[in-house]
Design a protein around this motif. Sequence first.
Motif, PDB file in Angstrom:
ATOM      1  N   SER A   1       0.413   4.061 -13.772  1.00  0.00           N
ATOM      2  CA  SER A   1      -0.645   3.530 -12.911  1.00  0.00           C
ATOM      3  C   SER A   1      -0.602   2.007 -12.950  1.00  0.00           C
ATOM      4  N   PRO A   2      -0.959   1.291 -11.876  1.00  0.00           N
ATOM      5  CA  PRO A   2      -0.986  -0.180 -11.886  1.00  0.00           C
ATOM      6  C   PRO A   2      -1.863  -0.753 -12.990  1.00  0.00           C
ATOM      7  N   ALA A   3      -2.780   0.075 -13.534  1.00  0.00           N
ATOM      8  CA  ALA A   3      -3.633  -0.389 -14.646  1.00  0.00           C
ATOM      9  C   ALA A   3      -2.824  -0.587 -15.927  1.00  0.00           C
ATOM     10  N   LEU A   4      -1.628  -0.052 -15.951  1.00  0.00           N
ATOM     11  CA  LEU A   4      -0.829  -0.106 -17.183  1.00  0.00           C
ATOM     12  C   LEU A   4       0.258  -1.176 -17.156  1.00  0.00           C
ATOM     13  N   TYR A   5       0.284  -1.986 -16.103  1.00  0.00           N
ATOM     14  CA  TYR A   5       1.298  -3.040 -16.087  1.00  0.00           C
ATOM     15  C   TYR A   5       0.802  -4.184 -15.199  1.00  0.00           C
ATOM     16  N   TRP A   6       1.519  -5.321 -15.340  1.00  0.00           N
ATOM     17  CA  TRP A   6       1.284  -6.491 -14.496  1.00  0.00           C
ATOM     18  C   TRP A   6       2.474  -6.609 -13.551  1.00  0.00           C
ATOM     19  N   VAL A   7       2.203  -6.920 -12.283  1.00  0.00           N
ATOM     20  CA  VAL A   7       3.293  -7.043 -11.308  1.00  0.00           C
ATOM     21  C   VAL A   7       3.109  -8.292 -10.458  1.00  0.00           C
ATOM     22  N   GLN A   8       4.250  -8.920 -10.116  1.00  0.00           N
ATOM     23  CA  GLN A   8       4.228 -10.049  -9.175  1.00  0.00           C
ATOM     24  C   GLN A   8       5.386  -9.863  -8.202  1.00  0.00           C
ATOM     25  N   ARG A   9       5.122 -10.287  -6.970  1.00  0.00           N
ATOM     26  CA  ARG A   9       6.204 -10.336  -5.979  1.00  0.00           C
ATOM     27  C   ARG A   9       6.549 -11.802  -5.790  1.00  0.00           C
ATOM     28  N   VAL A  10       7.790 -12.158  -6.127  1.00  0.00           N
ATOM     29  CA  VAL A  10       8.167 -13.579  -6.134  1.00  0.00           C
ATOM     30  C   VAL A  10       9.483 -13.808  -5.412  1.00  0.00           C
ATOM     31  N   SER A  11       9.671 -15.057  -5.029  1.00  0.00           N
ATOM     32  CA  SER A  11      10.996 -15.474  -4.532  1.00  0.00           C
ATOM     33  C   SER A  11      11.620 -16.335  -5.620  1.00  0.00           C
ATOM     34  N   LEU A  12      12.859 -16.022  -5.949  1.00  0.00           N
ATOM     35  CA  LEU A  12      13.502 -16.764  -7.038  1.00  0.00           C
ATOM     36  C   LEU A  12      14.832 -17.336  -6.557  1.00  0.00           C
ATOM     37  N   PRO A  13      15.203 -18.502  -7.072  1.00  0.00           N
ATOM     38  CA  PRO A  13      16.461 -19.115  -6.627  1.00  0.00           C
ATOM     39  C   PRO A  13      17.698 -18.521  -7.333  1.00  0.00           C
ATOM     40  N   VAL A  14      17.729 -17.178  -7.423  1.00  0.00           N
ATOM     41  CA  VAL A  14      18.894 -16.516  -8.045  1.00  0.00           C
ATOM     42  C   VAL A  14      19.362 -15.419  -7.111  1.00  0.00           C
ATOM     43  N   LYS A  15      20.601 -15.009  -7.353  1.00  0.00           N
ATOM     44  CA  LYS A  15      21.157 -14.000  -6.439  1.00  0.00           C
ATOM     45  C   LYS A  15      20.741 -12.590  -6.822  1.00  0.00           C
TER      46      LYS A  15
END
Lengths: 309, 137
Positions: free
Chosen positions: A32-46
């Motif tokens: 469940s989302p209550a059991l973790y932290w999530v982020q949607r990011v853009s990163l300068p890696v391939k």
Amino acid sequence: MFSKFKQQEQIYFLDKSSTNFGTIEKTNIILSPALYWVQRVSLPVKSARDARALLPSLFEEVLPEGVYSYSIYKEEDDFYIFAYEDKLIIEMLKEKNVKLSQVQNVYFAQSEFSSLTDAISIDSEYSLVVENKLVVMLPTAWISEKKDLDLSSIKLSKHSIALKQYEHLLKTRDLYTFILLISIFLLFMGAEYFLLQKHISHTSLQKEQIFAQNGLKATMIQNRSLLENYKNIYKREIKIREFLSALISQHLKGKEKIVHVGIKSKEFKVDIGSVKRGDEVKIVKQLQSQGFYFKAKYHTEILTLKVSL
Amino acid sequence: MNKINPLYFLVILVFASFVMFVKINQSHQEFNLVQEELLKTSDIVSQIKSFKKAYSEKKRMQKKISRLLRDASLKDANIIQKSTRTSLKLSTNSMSKKALDMFMGKVINDTYPIYTMDIKKIDATHVSFKMEFKWQN
């Protein structure tokens, strides 16, 4: 409140409101989302692999105190990064009667429900919705239209994680450092053991060859016996020389003279002539005072002294 | 869980280290034992070699005795030599006490293996003499 099972591939949705797991069969777990932290990011890696080292720093100012593991995957141009506490999840699984040996794979709700179009109710209080490409939990009261969760329709992704049982005790990096140090230590010990065995072989060989190299008998028993024999000869020869030396150093008075000295295999005999009666005792005592004990026989002025060799 | 927990690997390594430690200790003890045996064996060899030189080298000692018997002071003694594979017998019916002193002094101060001896006084200045040396094979 609920535990949903898909017939062929079992899936269990883990949340604090989930009902206990009722079987002993293996199952996949969706967190469940209550059991973790999530982020949607853009990163300068391939690739996701290139970004793994950055994950702790990306969550640094977000996470409360605890021991976290991290995960990342890429979808289209976005990176989805996760932080979770293994210990918390494992404890919750235990609470819900799920043994770790029953766990096949563990997934995030984010990766499995990302294509949700409608809200799905988890329990009476919360529902899952997709907001800005993130799967989040919202109070059910905020949502007008919602469906029940149907795990049978889910096709599991390849984005699974492995829970670490003792992560809270020891960080993986430290663990691998220990493993490396002990491996090196073991290598040195192995080398020492190998060298020791070589030394033992070499010394054993030397011991075995030493008799042959010196032209002696083949076995230790034979050589010990030979040495004993030599020692006996040596003792006998020393005795002979000591007795002769003692005799020569005797202060014989008057006409007293050594008239005969005889050595046989086991006997040393000496005859002293012209010994007056009474004087033979003095000669014997003189020899005894020097530590030589002879059998004495006195007859017609001849003192015969005998000793065993 | 599909991956092997590295902690299990660490435990195995620690156990392996313990086993290796015990093995190395045993090997040290074994090495000390073998070395001690080698030293004892070397000591035995060394002793035998010394004794062998004294009591088994008949040819060498016999040559020495022959040289000794050619000494001027023993010329008149006319000592007869009889040699077997392992022994040498010397005898004379009469030799001077001076010659006897000289000869016995040389014999006693060397490692000639005296087996039998018989010296009898003949008169004030002479003795009869028999001596047998015996060497080991």
